[in-house]
Enzyme design. Structure first.
Site, PDB file in Angstrom:
ATOM      1  N   GLY A 138       1.721   2.288  10.873  1.00  0.00           N
ATOM      2  CA  GLY A 138       2.684   3.390  10.801  1.00  0.00           C
ATOM      3  C   GLY A 138       3.658   3.443  11.965  1.00  0.00           C
ATOM      4  CD  GLU A 190      -4.075  -2.431   7.141  1.00  0.00           C
ATOM      5  OE1 GLU A 190      -2.954  -2.653   6.698  1.00  0.00           O
ATOM      6  OE2 GLU A 190      -4.681  -1.363   6.935  1.00  0.00           O
ATOM      7  CB  SER A 199       4.416  -1.710  12.226  1.00  0.00           C
ATOM      8  OG  SER A 199       3.796  -0.475  12.489  1.00  0.00           O
ATOM      9  CD  GLU A 216      -3.475   5.594   6.461  1.00  0.00           C
ATOM     10  OE1 GLU A 216      -3.391   5.596   5.219  1.00  0.00           O
ATOM     11  OE2 GLU A 216      -2.552   5.196   7.209  1.00  0.00           O
ATOM     12  N   GLY A 227       2.617  -1.218   4.479  1.00  0.00           N
ATOM     13  CA  GLY A 227       2.586   0.215   4.185  1.00  0.00           C
ATOM     14  C   GLY A 227       3.990   0.745   3.961  1.00  0.00           C
ATOM     15  CG  HIS A 275      -6.295   1.888   4.810  1.00  0.00           C
ATOM     16  ND1 HIS A 275      -5.924   2.838   5.727  1.00  0.00           N
ATOM     17  CD2 HIS A 275      -5.248   1.030   4.704  1.00  0.00           C
ATOM     18  CE1 HIS A 275      -4.688   2.578   6.153  1.00  0.00           C
ATOM     19  NE2 HIS A 275      -4.261   1.481   5.547  1.00  0.00           N
ATOM     20  CG  ASN A 332      -1.797   1.199   1.331  1.00  0.00           C
ATOM     21  OD1 ASN A 332      -1.879   1.991   0.388  1.00  0.00           O
ATOM     22  ND2 ASN A 332      -2.474   1.369   2.465  1.00  0.00           N
ATOM     23  CD1 TRP A 333       3.933   1.142  -2.366  1.00  0.00           C
ATOM     24  CD2 TRP A 333       3.804   1.822  -4.501  1.00  0.00           C
ATOM     25  NE1 TRP A 333       4.729   0.314  -3.111  1.00  0.00           N
ATOM     26  CE2 TRP A 333       4.682   0.712  -4.431  1.00  0.00           C
ATOM     27  CE3 TRP A 333       3.575   2.415  -5.740  1.00  0.00           C
ATOM     28  CZ2 TRP A 333       5.314   0.181  -5.550  1.00  0.00           C
ATOM     29  CZ3 TRP A 333       4.211   1.891  -6.859  1.00  0.00           C
ATOM     30  CH2 TRP A 333       5.075   0.789  -6.761  1.00  0.00           C
ATOM     31  CE  LYS A 334      -0.258   3.468   4.653  1.00  0.00           C
ATOM     32  NZ  LYS A 334      -0.473   3.662   6.050  1.00  0.00           N
TER      33      LYS A 334
HETATM   34  C1  PEP Z   1      -1.326   0.245   6.129  1.00  0.00           C
HETATM   35  O1  PEP Z   1      -1.633   1.401   6.405  1.00  0.00           O
HETATM   36  O2  PEP Z   1      -2.024  -0.457   5.370  1.00  0.00           O
HETATM   37  C2  PEP Z   1      -0.099  -0.295   6.714  1.00  0.00           C
HETATM   38  C3  PEP Z   1       0.015  -1.560   6.868  1.00  0.00           C
HETATM   39  O3  PEP Z   1       0.829   0.656   7.058  1.00  0.00           O
HETATM   40  P1  PEP Z   1       2.234   0.435   7.776  1.00  0.00           P
HETATM   41  O4  PEP Z   1       2.862  -0.817   7.238  1.00  0.00           O
HETATM   42  O5  PEP Z   1       3.009   1.652   7.458  1.00  0.00           O
HETATM   43  O6  PEP Z   1       1.939   0.265   9.244  1.00  0.00           O
END
Ligand code: PEP
Length: 260
Positions: A173, A167, A213, A97, A234, A95, A10-12
């Site tokens: 994050g 998640e 993470s 976010e 992420g 998601h 997920n490159w957001k």
């Molecule tokens: C995400 O937001 O889907 C995610 C897994 O982020 P991160 O790996 O940065 O925690």
């Protein structure tokens, strides 16, 4: 049914078209073709088309990070799943976010899941509790409500082919994922809920991946958890060395999908 391993990047809202193309190029050189691991990249909307032209389709598939639930019409700024269907196999939906910053309600998530399925796109439905909900011991209830609502317009066959991303919002994050016990409990609760709603066969077929993470050093521990079929990555997916390392570790992890 035997499930397969899945890793989603997920490159957001990172990378412009040029940077995304560079990352794909580096990943392509660094990652071998593993027949047991499906690797999915989720760039932002403007990168989907150019990247789809240069992607080695034996190695990677594409996902969008969202989509609108109406197929066509006067919805300025929106992109529908019917417009995405030629480009992507998957869409990340719900998601945290999106739920948090774009006020996506349970109903909106439900309609997006149905719209993706209607357009032959496999939803990667994200669910998870906040820190406060966990502290209040509401995790099971939150996951239950998110699952029941999001899947309510689908048939058992639709659900069987779905991907669910567990998640926990508090683990996103950060530097460390949730503890294996925590992930195991949530994943088994999600499969149990799906079994109650759609039957044993569907519960055993649906793929559940963990996100929050996912750094390379934690991959072996997470992939050893029964019921976990892969990872939603992420920030570590923006670094090609780390992401390639994650893929390789997933490839070497336990054979999945045969659990009774
Ligand atoms: C995400 O937001 O889907 C995610 C897994 O982020 P991160 O790996 O940065 O925690």
């Amino acid at each position: 049914m035997k499930r397969s391993k899945l890793v989603v990047a997920n490159w957001k809202m990172h990378l412009n078209v040029h940077q995304a193309s560079l990352l794909v190029n580096r990943l392509d050189k660094k990652i071998a073709i593993y027949r047991d691991v499906e690797v999915v990249l989720a760039p932002n909307f403007i990168c989907l088309q150019p990247i789809s032209m240069e992607l080695d389709k034996r190695k990677f598939r594409l996902a969008s990070q969202d989509g609108y639930f109406v197929d066509e019409g006067s919805y300025t700024g929106a992109i529908s799943f019917s417009q995405l269907r030629e480009l992507v196999h998957y869409s990340i939906i719900g998601h945290s976010e999106r739920r948090r910053y774009f006020n996506e309600s349970l109903d909106v998530v439900r309609d997006k899941v149905a719209a993706a399925v209607r357009n032959n796109i496999t939803p990667i439905l994200c669910v998870g509790e906040t820190r406060e909900e966990r502290n209040q011991k509401e995790t099971k209830q939150v996951l239950h409500d998110q699952i029941v609502s999001a899947l309510s317009n689908l048939t058992s066959e639709d659900v069987e082919n779905l991907v669910i991303g567990y998640e926990p919002v508090w683990a996103i994050g950060g530097k460390e994922p949730a503890k294996p016990d925590t992930i195991a409990q949530a994943v088994s609760w999600l499969r149990y809920q799906i079994g109650e709603l759609y039957g044993e066969k569907v519960a055993k077929s649906v793929r559940i991946i963990y996100g929050g993470s996912d750094e390379p050093e934690y991959v072996n521990g997470i992939m050893a958890i029964e019921g976990v079929d892969g990872l939603l990555v992420g920030h570590a997916s923006l670094n090609y060395v780390q992401f390639a390392d994650i893929i390789e570790r997933v490839h070497h992890s336990r054979v999945i999908g045969n659990e009774e």
